[in-house]
Design a protein around this motif. Structure first.
Motif, PDB file in Angstrom:
ATOM      1  N   ARG A 186      -3.588   3.279   7.921  1.00 11.12           N
ATOM      2  CA  ARG A 186      -2.445   3.559   8.483  1.00 11.12           C
ATOM      3  C   ARG A 186      -1.825   5.095   8.821  1.00 11.12           C
ATOM      4  O   ARG A 186      -1.499   5.576   9.861  1.00 11.12           O
ATOM      5  CB  ARG A 186      -1.439   3.249   7.795  1.00 11.12           C
ATOM      6  CG  ARG A 186       0.215   3.039   8.717  1.00 11.12           C
ATOM      7  CD  ARG A 186       0.368   2.658   9.583  1.00 11.12           C
ATOM      8  NE  ARG A 186      -0.034   1.545   9.453  1.00 11.12           N
ATOM      9  CZ  ARG A 186       1.027   0.613   9.238  1.00 11.12           C
ATOM     10  NH1 ARG A 186       2.426   0.454   8.631  1.00 11.12           N
ATOM     11  NH2 ARG A 186       0.701  -0.804   9.456  1.00 11.12           N
ATOM     12  N   SER A 205       3.035   2.116  14.663  1.00 16.12           N
ATOM     13  CA  SER A 205       2.424   1.810  13.727  1.00 16.12           C
ATOM     14  C   SER A 205       2.078   0.318  13.959  1.00 16.12           C
ATOM     15  O   SER A 205       1.461  -0.418  13.574  1.00 16.12           O
ATOM     16  CB  SER A 205       3.761   2.112  12.696  1.00 16.12           C
ATOM     17  OG  SER A 205       4.227   2.940  11.791  1.00 16.12           O
ATOM     18  N   GLN A 250      -2.588  -1.627   7.532  1.00 20.88           N
ATOM     19  CA  GLN A 250      -2.041  -0.522   6.068  1.00 20.88           C
ATOM     20  C   GLN A 250      -3.196   0.153   5.719  1.00 20.88           C
ATOM     21  O   GLN A 250      -3.182   1.454   5.419  1.00 20.88           O
ATOM     22  CB  GLN A 250      -2.101  -1.853   5.550  1.00 20.88           C
ATOM     23  CG  GLN A 250      -0.350  -2.369   5.662  1.00 20.88           C
ATOM     24  CD  GLN A 250       0.044  -3.050   4.234  1.00 20.88           C
ATOM     25  OE1 GLN A 250      -1.181  -3.481   3.843  1.00 20.88           O
ATOM     26  NE2 GLN A 250       1.080  -3.020   4.112  1.00 20.88           N
ATOM     27  N   TYR A 266       0.482  -0.997  -0.146  1.00 23.61           N
ATOM     28  CA  TYR A 266       0.057  -0.015  -0.165  1.00 23.61           C
ATOM     29  C   TYR A 266       1.465   1.432   0.481  1.00 23.61           C
ATOM     30  O   TYR A 266       1.101   2.065   0.427  1.00 23.61           O
ATOM     31  CB  TYR A 266      -0.564  -0.092   1.912  1.00 23.61           C
ATOM     32  CG  TYR A 266      -2.223   0.932   1.285  1.00 23.61           C
ATOM     33  CD1 TYR A 266      -2.922   0.694   0.646  1.00 23.61           C
ATOM     34  CD2 TYR A 266      -1.770   1.827   2.121  1.00 23.61           C
ATOM     35  CE1 TYR A 266      -4.586   1.246   0.646  1.00 23.61           C
ATOM     36  CE2 TYR A 266      -3.299   2.572   2.315  1.00 23.61           C
ATOM     37  CZ  TYR A 266      -4.304   2.410   1.449  1.00 23.61           C
ATOM     38  OH  TYR A 266      -5.402   3.285   1.426  1.00 23.61           O
ATOM     39  N   LEU A 308       4.585   2.276   6.124  1.00 25.54           N
ATOM     40  CA  LEU A 308       4.431   1.145   4.716  1.00 25.54           C
ATOM     41  C   LEU A 308       5.662   0.828   4.196  1.00 25.54           C
ATOM     42  O   LEU A 308       5.995  -0.178   3.371  1.00 25.54           O
ATOM     43  CB  LEU A 308       3.968   1.937   4.340  1.00 25.54           C
ATOM     44  CG  LEU A 308       2.255   2.255   4.708  1.00 25.54           C
ATOM     45  CD1 LEU A 308       0.924   3.018   3.418  1.00 25.54           C
ATOM     46  CD2 LEU A 308       1.400   0.556   5.085  1.00 25.54           C
ATOM     47  N   ALA A 347      -0.738  -6.878   7.058  1.00 24.63           N
ATOM     48  CA  ALA A 347       0.096  -6.599   6.577  1.00 24.63           C
ATOM     49  C   ALA A 347       0.940  -7.799   6.028  1.00 24.63           C
ATOM     50  O   ALA A 347       1.333  -8.129   7.153  1.00 24.63           O
ATOM     51  CB  ALA A 347       0.800  -5.486   7.059  1.00 24.63           C
TER      52      ALA A 347
END
Length: 431
Positions: free
Chosen positions: A371, A363, A368, A2, A161, A29
């Motif tokens: 995020r 995080s 994701q 992503y 990410l 993720a």
């Protein structure tokens, strides 16, 4: 993945190259095998670090001279300066959620939301040349901080990410080190300009404007854009974003960041306190942020790696301990020549142990597809708290004096640090 730079930093591809199958985390993720945790920093992180470096040269040129310009040049009281400083550092809180939501809802348009924020801040810099009273200066600073608020969460989401779970502390450390290199150069450039020109402040604001435009150009040309390879199962909404606070780990991170922010005196007040304690001449004032920036630059990557290894929350709270020691030194009767170096070194260590480490810790509790929104929630709470702290500290300084105000902040910081250490959010160390 992503993120726009999926060709260079996709966890799935990295895992395949390493010879082992990728694994999925609780948030959905894809994670590479453990052996990839020490992989090279993703190109996206390096490109964003370059953008931040150039932009921080612009921002810190203004930040370095702003306290003196407002207090000595325009004659503002500490309360008036506290109001403007709170606007400068806290106004972005009201738009961080907007920036985070737009980036997520756009299906991976993190670069373009961040780019709009950088562009807005660049437009505001020249306006400082034509405003000379409290209200218009406040409006210009509010617009500048709006740009910062829009870009911060999408930028940090891109860093998160494009990094693996076990290397996020290091990735954020590298970015913050590059960012701080700009913070180190900014005050130095401002100092040189003030010494070399007649209309020093106007020259600083003009050069700052040019650097801000250059940062936007670097972002457009070198940070990959477009949509990532992962599509969210559900369309990101404001309700889903706010619902992230039901996650226990993220909620604890957000609460602790808010409480500690309430006792974090802004950089400008720290520099003004040092100037008053040591009688620093006005022409040397712009060099004080260099000490903080140098310490931050040297410690950001080592402390980021340490956070990945021993625990992000322990490093985060220890950073506030360093700030508490700096407060204590400013409250003592010591006036030795080493005082400014020690205080500024501790001030930089505080940022190195908290800024990127907090985003790496947050995080872990955010999927994701949300995020950017999740990081914006934490950033918003912290920014609002620091805005309130600037107002309260400025008012306390005006009424009771600088020492009493700093003593109150030190007591509050100690109490909040102990509370945060006891609360200790889970999930801040990758498995």
């Amino acid at each position: 993945m992503y993120v726009a730079d999926s060709r260079a930093s996709s966890p799935t591809l990295d895992g395949a190259r390493a010879g082992g199958p990728p694994s999925a985390s609780a948030d959905g993720a894809v994670r590479p095998p453990a052996g990839r945790n020490r992989a090279a920093i993703a190109p996206t992180v390096l490109a964003l670090g370059t953008v931040s470096l150039v932009t921080d040269v612009s921002s810190e040129m203004v930040t370095a001279v702003l306290p003196l310009y407002l207090v000595a040049g325009l004659g503002l009281s500490p309360l008036g300066f506290g109001l403007l400083d709170g606007v400068y550092n806290g106004f972005s809180a009201v738009v961080r959620l907007v920036g985070g939501h737009l980036a997520d809802r756009g299906g991976g348009r993190h670069k373009w939301v961040a780019g709009f924020g950088y562009g807005l801040s660049a437009v505001c810099k020249p306006l400082l040349l034509v405003v000379h009273s409290l209200t218009p200066i406040g409006l210009v600073l509010a617009a500048d901080r709006t740009g910062k608020g829009l870009r911060t969460a999408p930028r940090d989401a891109l860093i998160s990410l494009s990094s693996t779970a076990g290397s996020r502390g290091r990735a954020f450390g590298v970015h913050r080190a590059m960012d701080t290199a700009g913070a180190l150069l900014g005050p130095l450039v401002a100092f040189v300009i003030l010494r070399a020109t007649v209309d020093g402040y106007d020259a600083v604001f003009t050069v700052s404007s040019c650097a801000a435009v250059l940062g936007v150009v670097v972002l457009v040309l070198f940070v990959p854009g477009g949509r990532g390879g992962v599509v969210a199962a559900e369309r990101p909404t404001v309700r889903r974003a706010v619902g992230l606070l039901r996650r226990r780990g993220l909620r604890r991170v957000a609460v602790c960041a808010l409480l500690l922010g309430l006792a974090t005196v802004s950089d400008s007040f720290v520099y003004l306190l040092l100037q008053r304690r040591l009688g620093v001449a006005d022409r040397w004032f712009a060099l004080l942020p260099l000490g903080t920036a140098a310490s931050f630059l040297l410690l950001a990557v080592p402390l980021g790696r340490l956070a990945d290894r021993v625990g992000r929350w322990a490093v985060f709270v220890a950073g506030h301990g360093a700030l508490l020691v700096a407060y204590a030194l400013l409250l003592t009767a010591w006036h030795g020549p080493a005082l400014p170096y020690v205080v500024l070194a501790l001030h930089g260590a505080f940022y190195a142990a908290t800024d990127g480490v907090l985003m790496a810790a947050a995080s872990e509790g955010v999927p994701q597809a949300l995020r950017s929104s999740g990081l914006a929630l934490v950033q918003t709470g912290q920014a609002l708290a620091r805005f309130v702290c600037s107002l309260l500290f400025g008012a306390a300084w005006t009424v009771w004096g600088d020492r009493a105000a700093l003593a109150g902040a030190a007591v509050a910081l100690a109490a909040c640090a102990v509370f945060s250490l006891v609360l200790r959010p889970k999930g801040t160390v990758p498995a």
